[in-house]
Design an enzyme around this catalytic site. Sequence first.
Site, PDB file in Angstrom:
ATOM      1  N   LYS A 164       0.439  -1.361  -0.230  1.00 43.54           N
ATOM      2  CA  LYS A 164       0.301  -0.097  -0.232  1.00 43.54           C
ATOM      3  C   LYS A 164       0.849   1.187  -0.145  1.00 43.54           C
ATOM      4  O   LYS A 164       1.518   1.622   1.091  1.00 43.54           O
ATOM      5  CB  LYS A 164      -1.256  -0.076   0.679  1.00 43.54           C
ATOM      6  CG  LYS A 164      -1.841   1.331   1.364  1.00 43.54           C
ATOM      7  CD  LYS A 164      -2.438   0.898   3.351  1.00 43.54           C
ATOM      8  CE  LYS A 164      -2.989   1.994   3.725  1.00 43.54           C
ATOM      9  NZ  LYS A 164      -3.887   2.581   5.163  1.00 43.54           N
ATOM     10  N   ASP A 204      -2.218  10.237   3.428  1.00 44.50           N
ATOM     11  CA  ASP A 204      -3.841   9.878   3.452  1.00 44.50           C
ATOM     12  C   ASP A 204      -4.714  10.960   4.221  1.00 44.50           C
ATOM     13  O   ASP A 204      -4.608  10.725   5.788  1.00 44.50           O
ATOM     14  CB  ASP A 204      -4.423   8.799   3.691  1.00 44.50           C
ATOM     15  CG  ASP A 204      -5.276   8.214   4.920  1.00 44.50           C
ATOM     16  OD1 ASP A 204      -6.179   8.646   3.315  1.00 44.50           O
ATOM     17  OD2 ASP A 204      -5.793   7.007   5.398  1.00 44.50           O
ATOM     18  N   LYS A 252     -10.418  12.497   8.401  1.00 47.33           N
ATOM     19  CA  LYS A 252     -10.261  12.122   9.431  1.00 47.33           C
ATOM     20  C   LYS A 252     -10.329  13.198  10.776  1.00 47.33           C
ATOM     21  O   LYS A 252      -9.656  14.435  10.170  1.00 47.33           O
ATOM     22  CB  LYS A 252      -8.092  11.849   9.549  1.00 47.33           C
ATOM     23  CG  LYS A 252      -7.858  10.718   8.667  1.00 47.33           C
ATOM     24  CD  LYS A 252      -6.574  10.462   8.852  1.00 47.33           C
ATOM     25  CE  LYS A 252      -5.860   8.976   7.882  1.00 47.33           C
ATOM     26  NZ  LYS A 252      -6.491   8.346   8.453  1.00 47.33           N
ATOM     27  N   ASP A 273       1.588   6.767   5.702  1.00 42.41           N
ATOM     28  CA  ASP A 273       0.653   5.219   4.609  1.00 42.41           C
ATOM     29  C   ASP A 273       0.773   4.695   3.402  1.00 42.41           C
ATOM     30  O   ASP A 273       0.630   4.187   3.056  1.00 42.41           O
ATOM     31  CB  ASP A 273      -0.682   5.928   4.534  1.00 42.41           C
ATOM     32  CG  ASP A 273      -1.861   5.483   5.088  1.00 42.41           C
ATOM     33  OD1 ASP A 273      -1.942   4.523   5.968  1.00 42.41           O
ATOM     34  OD2 ASP A 273      -2.935   5.833   4.074  1.00 42.41           O
ATOM     35  N   ASP A 310     -12.232   6.522   4.972  1.00 44.65           N
ATOM     36  CA  ASP A 310     -10.997   6.066   4.999  1.00 44.65           C
ATOM     37  C   ASP A 310      -9.788   4.311   4.924  1.00 44.65           C
ATOM     38  O   ASP A 310      -9.317   4.386   5.682  1.00 44.65           O
ATOM     39  CB  ASP A 310     -11.350   6.995   6.557  1.00 44.65           C
ATOM     40  CG  ASP A 310      -9.475   7.381   7.072  1.00 44.65           C
ATOM     41  OD1 ASP A 310      -8.536   7.320   6.290  1.00 44.65           O
ATOM     42  OD2 ASP A 310      -9.343   7.183   8.457  1.00 44.65           O
ATOM     43  N   GLU A 369      -9.130   3.315   2.310  1.00 41.75           N
ATOM     44  CA  GLU A 369      -8.565   3.853   1.412  1.00 41.75           C
ATOM     45  C   GLU A 369      -8.254   2.060   0.446  1.00 41.75           C
ATOM     46  O   GLU A 369      -7.451   2.183  -0.621  1.00 41.75           O
ATOM     47  CB  GLU A 369      -8.763   4.691   0.712  1.00 41.75           C
ATOM     48  CG  GLU A 369      -6.921   5.343   1.013  1.00 41.75           C
ATOM     49  CD  GLU A 369      -6.704   5.007   2.827  1.00 41.75           C
ATOM     50  OE1 GLU A 369      -5.828   4.926   2.821  1.00 41.75           O
ATOM     51  OE2 GLU A 369      -7.405   5.328   3.557  1.00 41.75           O
ATOM     52  N   ARG A 380      -6.978  -0.418   1.745  1.00 39.60           N
ATOM     53  CA  ARG A 380      -7.929  -1.914   1.308  1.00 39.60           C
ATOM     54  C   ARG A 380      -8.174  -2.157  -0.550  1.00 39.60           C
ATOM     55  O   ARG A 380      -8.717  -3.367  -0.996  1.00 39.60           O
ATOM     56  CB  ARG A 380      -8.807  -2.272   1.995  1.00 39.60           C
ATOM     57  CG  ARG A 380     -10.289  -2.063   2.394  1.00 39.60           C
ATOM     58  CD  ARG A 380     -11.542  -1.853   3.329  1.00 39.60           C
ATOM     59  NE  ARG A 380     -10.348  -1.442   4.741  1.00 39.60           N
ATOM     60  CZ  ARG A 380     -10.559  -1.799   6.034  1.00 39.60           C
ATOM     61  NH1 ARG A 380     -11.554  -2.377   6.227  1.00 39.60           N
ATOM     62  NH2 ARG A 380     -10.108  -0.787   6.893  1.00 39.60           N
TER      63      ARG A 380
END
Length: 477
Positions: free
Chosen positions: A240, A245, A252, A263, A322, A324, A326
Amino acid sequence: MNITLNQQKINETQSSLEIVILNKIKYLPIELKELLNNINFFKKSFNTHYDIKNNKLYVSCLKLKDEELKTAFASAIRFFKNLNIQDIKIDIIQSKKELSIQTIVEGLVLGNYEFLKYKSSNKIDKNSLIEIFIENSFKSKKKLESELKKALIISNSVNYTKDIVNSSPEDYYPQIMAEDAMQIAKSKNITCKIFGEDYLKEKNMNAMYSVGIASPHESKLIHLTYKAKNPIAKIILVGKGVTYDTGGMSLKRGDGMVSMKCDKGGGASVMGVIHALSSLNLPFEVHGIVGAVENMIGGDAYKPGDILTASNNKTIEVTNTDAEGRLVLADCLHYAQENIKDFDYIFDLATLTGASIGAFGGYTTAVMGYSEKLKKKISKASKKSGELVGFLPFNDYLEKLLESQVADFVNTSPNKNGAAITASLFLSKFIKDKNKKKWLHFDIAGPSYRKEVWAYNSYGATGVAVRLLIKFMEDLK
């Protein structure tokens, strides 16, 4: 930092500072015993005492195990930075035990790491000479030189990974990640393909594409390949690479965005492994797939309630933008299985859930999958590399939480219990049945980035999983 081996007698060689690891007090001169007792030197590990008269830095280490020894050497090198000294000597025999070169080097190199790119002072690292004296070693110099070379390659690749994660999102976005991948591909036995958003749309990789749609920076699918002659196994690593993010429309809160440059940790670790393989010459074929995207907000951002069709034609109801990572991994996992045939293992790495931190604390990678045999191999590599892992179990009851009334499944459940497991179960829907036993998911949300100095890790990124996966490969030989 220049680390070399020396076959001379350590007491006959002049050097500015000697590092001495102490485990017990009984073998010491009486005066030194009294001094160390008076300052409670042995009350806990990693206490330091600098004997300026004899140019010796003593470090306490109550357990002579590899991880404690690495931290002891890290403590020494951090102390050394404050001294006006240019060279160090270390006896490979410490507290009557021969230490491994890997242990010494990882403690020194990883402990010495600082990310100073954005500091106005930007201290220049001392070009220090560190000599490891091997006169009394049971191993040949040739063997030790080979171990030194390998230890430096791996440690420098871990620090390379840290640099990627620590870089500011302002100047590290998907295109830069792709350029770094292309730079790695200049090494022997490595190739790289970069695909942009036109490719994502053409291949119906709508899950990954939607995550990055509101960013001014184009999303990039990165495919690095390392291939040795006559490889004994084929391994896929999927990372990933969310370079920043915001949480998207499910924004968030508060300071939740402050460290979200981390991230991209999974993608960075995949690149770090390939970076190391370029010099290690291990007998494998390894594919590194990184989904590099930026999850931003804007008028064209994807939204809760959207139904996305992934590249395997499964439909996903977005309940939280959020979640995202996956979505990015879903399309990347399918891409890997469609384009790489007859592989032996497929692992994905991601800073995926805060729930994994709740389960294991901030220092342990949560590992999930269907193969107990494969988990045992990772557990063995964990103990040898020093990188902590824990295992979370799948069950049918949690899988039901991913059911959707309007699509094949939701991307996250409103029930937050077992959230690290449900995230992994979501990813499992993009693993073909024939590959289930070859797959493991590594949730590195905790150990990838820490806002503290931790053992021999510095503040910020840790380069997690690079040493773990290299050791896993070495054990396959």
